[in-house]
Design an enzyme around this catalytic site. Structure first.
Site, PDB file in Angstrom:
ATOM      1  N   HIS A 135       4.190   4.925 -17.512  1.00  0.00           N
ATOM      2  CA  HIS A 135       3.086   3.977 -17.687  1.00  0.00           C
ATOM      3  C   HIS A 135       1.859   4.717 -18.237  1.00  0.00           C
ATOM      4  O   HIS A 135       0.731   4.332 -18.001  1.00  0.00           O
ATOM      5  CB  HIS A 135       2.765   3.322 -16.338  1.00  0.00           C
ATOM      6  CG  HIS A 135       1.902   2.100 -16.429  1.00  0.00           C
ATOM      7  ND1 HIS A 135       2.026   1.160 -17.423  1.00  0.00           N
ATOM      8  CD2 HIS A 135       0.886   1.665 -15.622  1.00  0.00           C
ATOM      9  CE1 HIS A 135       1.145   0.200 -17.227  1.00  0.00           C
ATOM     10  NE2 HIS A 135       0.428   0.484 -16.152  1.00  0.00           N
ATOM     11  N   ASP A 148       4.956  -0.924 -13.125  1.00  0.00           N
ATOM     12  CA  ASP A 148       4.482  -1.051 -14.506  1.00  0.00           C
ATOM     13  C   ASP A 148       5.023   0.119 -15.314  1.00  0.00           C
ATOM     14  O   ASP A 148       4.823   1.279 -14.957  1.00  0.00           O
ATOM     15  CB  ASP A 148       2.959  -1.033 -14.549  1.00  0.00           C
ATOM     16  CG  ASP A 148       2.351  -2.349 -14.114  1.00  0.00           C
ATOM     17  OD1 ASP A 148       3.080  -3.157 -13.507  1.00  0.00           O
ATOM     18  OD2 ASP A 148       1.160  -2.560 -14.373  1.00  0.00           O
ATOM     19  N   HIS A 164       5.332  -9.565 -12.768  1.00  0.00           N
ATOM     20  CA  HIS A 164       4.175  -8.968 -13.474  1.00  0.00           C
ATOM     21  C   HIS A 164       4.188  -9.464 -14.919  1.00  0.00           C
ATOM     22  O   HIS A 164       4.221  -8.694 -15.881  1.00  0.00           O
ATOM     23  CB  HIS A 164       4.251  -7.445 -13.401  1.00  0.00           C
ATOM     24  CG  HIS A 164       2.949  -6.770 -13.751  1.00  0.00           C
ATOM     25  ND1 HIS A 164       2.606  -6.463 -15.038  1.00  0.00           N
ATOM     26  CD2 HIS A 164       1.923  -6.349 -12.993  1.00  0.00           C
ATOM     27  CE1 HIS A 164       1.424  -5.867 -15.069  1.00  0.00           C
ATOM     28  NE2 HIS A 164       0.982  -5.791 -13.821  1.00  0.00           N
ATOM     29  N   HIS A 190      -3.659   0.988 -10.279  1.00  0.00           N
ATOM     30  CA  HIS A 190      -4.412  -0.048 -10.980  1.00  0.00           C
ATOM     31  C   HIS A 190      -4.877  -1.094  -9.960  1.00  0.00           C
ATOM     32  O   HIS A 190      -4.141  -1.441  -9.028  1.00  0.00           O
ATOM     33  CB  HIS A 190      -3.539  -0.725 -12.032  1.00  0.00           C
ATOM     34  CG  HIS A 190      -3.743  -0.201 -13.424  1.00  0.00           C
ATOM     35  ND1 HIS A 190      -2.748  -0.216 -14.376  1.00  0.00           N
ATOM     36  CD2 HIS A 190      -4.839   0.332 -14.037  1.00  0.00           C
ATOM     37  CE1 HIS A 190      -3.203   0.292 -15.508  1.00  0.00           C
ATOM     38  NE2 HIS A 190      -4.473   0.629 -15.325  1.00  0.00           N
ATOM     39  N   ASP A 223      -5.187  -4.300  -9.926  1.00  0.00           N
ATOM     40  CA  ASP A 223      -4.438  -5.536  -9.677  1.00  0.00           C
ATOM     41  C   ASP A 223      -3.275  -5.326  -8.718  1.00  0.00           C
ATOM     42  O   ASP A 223      -2.753  -6.282  -8.144  1.00  0.00           O
ATOM     43  CB  ASP A 223      -3.958  -6.169 -10.986  1.00  0.00           C
ATOM     44  CG  ASP A 223      -3.112  -5.257 -11.848  1.00  0.00           C
ATOM     45  OD1 ASP A 223      -3.469  -4.079 -11.983  1.00  0.00           O
ATOM     46  OD2 ASP A 223      -2.087  -5.730 -12.398  1.00  0.00           O
ATOM     47  N   HIS A 224      -2.897  -4.062  -8.491  1.00  0.00           N
ATOM     48  CA  HIS A 224      -1.815  -3.747  -7.556  1.00  0.00           C
ATOM     49  C   HIS A 224      -2.327  -3.346  -6.173  1.00  0.00           C
ATOM     50  O   HIS A 224      -1.531  -3.172  -5.256  1.00  0.00           O
ATOM     51  CB  HIS A 224      -0.955  -2.614  -8.118  1.00  0.00           C
ATOM     52  CG  HIS A 224      -0.202  -2.995  -9.354  1.00  0.00           C
ATOM     53  ND1 HIS A 224       1.156  -3.223  -9.362  1.00  0.00           N
ATOM     54  CD2 HIS A 224      -0.637  -3.205 -10.618  1.00  0.00           C
ATOM     55  CE1 HIS A 224       1.537  -3.552 -10.593  1.00  0.00           C
ATOM     56  NE2 HIS A 224       0.460  -3.545 -11.372  1.00  0.00           N
ATOM     57  N   HIS A 245       1.424   2.236  -8.528  1.00  0.00           N
ATOM     58  CA  HIS A 245       0.351   2.998  -9.148  1.00  0.00           C
ATOM     59  C   HIS A 245      -0.956   2.397  -8.655  1.00  0.00           C
ATOM     60  O   HIS A 245      -0.960   1.424  -7.886  1.00  0.00           O
ATOM     61  CB  HIS A 245       0.456   2.994 -10.669  1.00  0.00           C
ATOM     62  CG  HIS A 245       0.326   1.650 -11.319  1.00  0.00           C
ATOM     63  ND1 HIS A 245       1.221   0.624 -11.095  1.00  0.00           N
ATOM     64  CD2 HIS A 245      -0.604   1.148 -12.178  1.00  0.00           C
ATOM     65  CE1 HIS A 245       0.862  -0.441 -11.788  1.00  0.00           C
ATOM     66  NE2 HIS A 245      -0.251  -0.144 -12.447  1.00  0.00           N
TER      67      HIS A 245
END
Length: 302
Positions: free
Chosen positions: A162, A185, A252, A74, A76-77, A72
């Protein structure tokens, strides 16, 4: 290819956890990123903070890293993605385009990143004479289903829950009768369980709700919303009990301060099988046996 791979490595699929953390910028757990090697293919799933440094630590042949998959969008990914793309181009993938698959918005994100770095790209081409083929990005927005097949390696996107982030994907990787599943996630997902049946290894996210609440000092609405779209250890244990992998591994890890004592006993309420607390640079080798190798080179059979 499978026979040749086994003769050389004694495994069919190798998973390396490049980063097992979350947005918190700690040194022990870099941003979420997982490397998969199978059938001569090198595949990267997510590119959180420090992904390129971890690839360099492993001496990963960047010219063979042609495929990235995003769970996805986000940050942080994805914050490590420009580094993998551009540094990889300069240092080891000079003539190989990078193909990126991900949820709706992936193609637009890569288009804007190309615009953001257009000066750097232009000057590298002019001054460094870096081959232009290597900076090419082939980005695709995907739907659930088989999205990649090459050299006997198959990658299947699995839509997970998610919400409100939608769509979000987990992935199943199959090769030579072996398989691994990356949850991405997600909150507890029966759909993920369905697609994880028969998998040798499940790499799954986890959140310690108790630690999160204790750290916040109160049960705020925003905190509860975060907890609600991730998976608690007890819920992850249900996933593992229903899917019955040869090994389950946590990544994670939320919060990053979580220890085995915070997560493993809670998981044992619902799951009694093989389980590992993931850490950066941990490798999991899937062959006739599933073997875990930690950074200190300790070997453990699941």
């Amino acid at each position: 290819m499978a026979e040749k791979n086994r003769a050389a490595n004694d495994w069919d699929i190798r998973i390396t956890l490049l980063g097992t953390g979350v947005p918190t910028p700690v040194m022990e757990r870099f941003g979420p990123s997982t490397l998969i090697e199978a059938g001569g293919e090198i595949l990267l799933f997510d590119a959180g903070r420090g992904a390129m440094q971890r690839l360099y630590q492993l001496k990963t042949p960047m010219k063979k890293l042609r495929a990235m998959f995003l769970t996805h969008l986000h940050s942080d990914h994805t914050v490590g993605l420009p580094d993998v793309w551009l540094t990889g181009w300069l240092t080891g993938r000079p003539e190989t385009p990078l193909h990126v698959w991900g949820p709706r918005g992936t193609k637009a994100m890569m288009t804007y990143l190309e615009l953001a770095y257009q000066y750097d790209i232009r000057i590298r081409l002019y001054d460094d004479r870096t081959p232009p083929e290597g900076v090419v990005v082939l980005a695709e927005d995907i739907a659930e289903g088989v999205i990649y097949e090459r050299n006997g390696v198959k990658v299947t996107a699995i839509e997970v829950d998610h919400a409100p982030i939608s769509p979000a994907f987990g992935y199943r990787i199959d090769y030579a009768g072996r398989s691994a599943v990356i949850s991405g996630d997600t909150r507890f997902s029966e759909h993920l369980i369905e697609h994880a049946q028969g998998a040798d290894v499940i790499i799954h996210e986890v959140i310690s709700a108790d630690l999160m609440r204790a750290r916040a000092g109160r049960n705020t609405e925003a905190l509860e919303a975060v907890i609600a779209h991730h998976t608690t250890p007890e819920q992850a244990g249900e996933v593992f009990s229903k899917a019955q992998p040869k090994l389950a591994v946590y990544t994670h890890i939320i919060p990053v301060s979580s220890t085995e004592k915070d997560l493993i006993p809670q998981t044992r309420k619902t799951y009694a099988g093989p389980l590992e607390m993931g850490e950066d640079l941990m490798a999991i080798e899937i062959g006739d046996k599933v073997i875990v190798r930690r950074r200190d080179n300790m070997k453990k059979e699941a």
